[in-house]
Design a protein around this motif. Structure first.
Motif, PDB file in Angstrom:
ATOM      1  N   PHE A 221       0.371  -0.830   0.116  1.00 61.16           N
ATOM      2  CA  PHE A 221       0.019   0.129  -0.043  1.00 61.16           C
ATOM      3  C   PHE A 221       1.034   1.458  -0.203  1.00 61.16           C
ATOM      4  CE2 PHE A 221      -2.993  -3.120   1.658  1.00 61.16           C
ATOM      5  CZ  PHE A 221      -3.767  -2.740   0.517  1.00 61.16           C
ATOM      6  N   LEU A 222       2.030   1.269   0.643  1.00 61.18           N
ATOM      7  CA  LEU A 222       3.067   1.663   1.159  1.00 61.18           C
ATOM      8  C   LEU A 222       3.266   2.601  -0.982  1.00 61.18           C
ATOM      9  CD1 LEU A 222       5.083   1.108   3.747  1.00 61.18           C
ATOM     10  CD2 LEU A 222       3.016   3.065   3.391  1.00 61.18           C
ATOM     11  N   SER A 223       3.250   1.667  -1.340  1.00 61.74           N
ATOM     12  CA  SER A 223       3.884   1.376  -2.700  1.00 61.74           C
ATOM     13  C   SER A 223       3.077   2.235  -3.632  1.00 61.74           C
ATOM     14  CB  SER A 223       4.762   0.345  -3.923  1.00 61.74           C
ATOM     15  OG  SER A 223       4.664   0.314  -4.558  1.00 61.74           O
ATOM     16  N   MET A 224       1.311   1.506  -3.719  1.00 67.81           N
ATOM     17  CA  MET A 224       0.473   2.380  -4.224  1.00 67.81           C
ATOM     18  C   MET A 224      -0.380   3.421  -3.944  1.00 67.81           C
ATOM     19  SD  MET A 224      -2.756  -0.450  -3.876  1.00 67.81           S
ATOM     20  CE  MET A 224      -2.109  -2.925  -4.386  1.00 67.81           C
ATOM     21  N   LEU A 225       0.275   4.198  -1.837  1.00 68.17           N
ATOM     22  CA  LEU A 225       0.202   5.307  -2.096  1.00 68.17           C
ATOM     23  C   LEU A 225       1.319   6.083  -2.727  1.00 68.17           C
ATOM     24  CD1 LEU A 225      -0.608   4.908   1.538  1.00 68.17           C
ATOM     25  CD2 LEU A 225      -2.267   5.851  -0.296  1.00 68.17           C
ATOM     26  N   GLU A 226       2.399   5.631  -2.656  1.00 69.29           N
ATOM     27  CA  GLU A 226       3.191   6.758  -3.740  1.00 69.29           C
ATOM     28  C   GLU A 226       2.745   7.175  -4.943  1.00 69.29           C
ATOM     29  OE1 GLU A 226       5.197   8.946  -2.104  1.00 69.29           O
ATOM     30  OE2 GLU A 226       6.152   9.458  -4.278  1.00 69.29           O
ATOM     31  N   SER A 227       2.002   6.095  -5.285  1.00 63.77           N
ATOM     32  CA  SER A 227       1.924   6.200  -7.194  1.00 63.77           C
ATOM     33  C   SER A 227       0.395   6.625  -7.002  1.00 63.77           C
ATOM     34  CB  SER A 227       1.547   4.969  -7.445  1.00 63.77           C
ATOM     35  OG  SER A 227       0.859   4.724  -8.917  1.00 63.77           O
ATOM     36  N   LEU A 228      -0.419   7.533  -6.539  1.00 64.82           N
ATOM     37  CA  LEU A 228      -1.650   7.567  -6.399  1.00 64.82           C
ATOM     38  C   LEU A 228      -0.831   9.531  -5.675  1.00 64.82           C
ATOM     39  CD1 LEU A 228      -3.745   5.760  -4.409  1.00 64.82           C
ATOM     40  CD2 LEU A 228      -4.581   5.686  -6.837  1.00 64.82           C
ATOM     41  N   ALA A 229       0.342   9.587  -5.334  1.00 68.46           N
ATOM     42  CA  ALA A 229       0.614  11.062  -5.219  1.00 68.46           C
ATOM     43  C   ALA A 229       0.826  11.982  -5.338  1.00 68.46           C
ATOM     44  CB  ALA A 229       1.687  11.084  -3.651  1.00 68.46           C
ATOM     45  N   ARG A 230       1.913  10.829  -6.411  1.00 73.73           N
ATOM     46  CA  ARG A 230       2.185  11.281  -7.981  1.00 73.73           C
ATOM     47  C   ARG A 230       1.270  11.599  -8.964  1.00 73.73           C
ATOM     48  NH1 ARG A 230       8.378   9.198  -8.279  1.00 73.73           N
ATOM     49  NH2 ARG A 230       8.521   8.660  -5.828  1.00 73.73           N
TER      50      ARG A 230
END
Ligand code: FES
Length: 339
Positions: A221-230
């Motif tokens: 989820f940390l990877s997904m959230l970083e993707s969504l943040a970008r």
């Protein structure tokens, strides 16, 4: 010249990325990269090349016939790769194994650059990888060979694809193969990896998202959230992060950062230990309130141990709620992840 990055996700969980030119068909781009996607006529007639586009925008092509791809199928996201011309980066699910398409997993190495220990709960392991290390989809995992053991362990990426720093959140298991190695590891060591793998990855966001993380199941989820943040996201995203003990609650400051960076992202932490003083007690299922379920109009992503996956499935069944989509990954500390 514009090109788009196409992730081809095979039935066995292997993912390969290819660059596709602005007016290039996906099938041609794959062949250029020596990946033999299923095909026969290559003229939009036989339907052999049918795959599912899971995200991105694209032109379906104009030269195919209804027998090869019906209107209903196109509406459901099916595409003919011999006709499909991407208009953005896309994820395409291929209904065949990578071996059948004459491709396979990438092997690469990374140098240990940081090890952070969170009491007796978990480690964050960071590796410096070469610039040409494989890309991955947010949520996927890699097999890491544990030095000296002749065995591998599977860990989800907690970092963003394309960075030289690749990171993982690893549960501390007393006497466990990787935990034992990490306890004595030095920063000059290197690790061999194979991947990326897995069908647990972030799809196109068209509905509210509910993320359910159990323990170190937080990593993808940390990877997904970083993707969504970008990329930005216009739908609400809510996370329930459940752990057994207070000390298992790690990297909450990262979630706080994402709450600042991603408009519409909220999270709640939950501790199961009856003796905890934590404000939210119990299991994530005790905190799945109607406002985050959107009457079932929600895409649910879950990564946690098998009992958590079973409990959430049972919860939905008992409540009579069928989420718009439900993606999950079960993991056990000493076994490879399985989607
Ligand atoms: Fe026949 Fe695409 S290969 S329709």
């Amino acid at each position: 010249m514009t090109s788009y990055r196409i992730a081809l996700n095979f039935e066995d969980g292997v993912t390969r990325f290819v660059e596709c030119g602005a007016n290039e068909k996906v099938l041609d781009a794959a062949f250029r990269n020596r990946i033999n996607l299923p095909m026969d006529c290559s003229d939009g007639v036989c339907g052999t090349c049918k795959c599912r586009a899971e995200s991105g925008t694209y032109d379906l092509g104009e030269d195919y016939i209804e027998d090869a791809l019906t209107e209903d199928e196109a509406e459901q996201g099916l595409v003919l790769t011999c006709q499909m011309i991407p208009k953005s980066d896309c994820v395409v699910a291929v209904p065949m194994s990578s071996a059948a398409c004459k491709t396979g997993l990438a092997k690469f190495s990374g140098k240990v650059s940081e090890i952070v220990r969170y009491s007796d709960a978990a480690y964050e392991l960071a590796l410096e990888v070469p610039a040409d290390a494989p890309a991955f989809l947010p949520g996927q995992y890699v097999n890491i060979d544990v030095p000296g053991g002749g065995q591998h362990r599977s860990y989800s990426f907690s970092s963003h694809s394309g960075e030289r720093r690749m990171s993982f959140l690893i549960k501390h298991v007393p006497g466990g193969l990787m935990s034992t190695w990490l306890a004595g590891a030095t920063l000059d060591g290197s690790l061999d990896m194979t991947g990326p793998l897995g069908s647990f990855y972030l799809r196109a966001v068209t509905k509210p998202i509910l993320m359910l993380a159990g323990g170190t199941g937080l990593a993808p989820f940390l990877s997904m959230l970083e993707s969504l943040a970008r990329s930005g996201v216009s739908q609400p995203v809510h996370m329930l992060y459940g752990v057994t003990r207070d000390q298992d609650l790690v990297m909450v400051e990262r979630l706080e950062e994402y709450a600042q960076r991603i408009p519409g992202f909220t999270y709640v932490t939950v501790v199961a230990d009856p003796a905890t003083a934590h404000p939210q007690k119990g299991y994530v299922t005790d905190h799945m309130l109607p406002e985050v379920l959107h009457d079932g109009g929600v895409d649910v992503y879950l990564c946690g141990p098998p009992p958590m996956v079973d409990a959430v499935q049972k919860y939905f069944k008992t409540a009579g709620i069928e989420p718009a989509s439900f993606h999950y990954e079960k993991f056990t500390p000493s076994q490879p992840a399985a989607a």
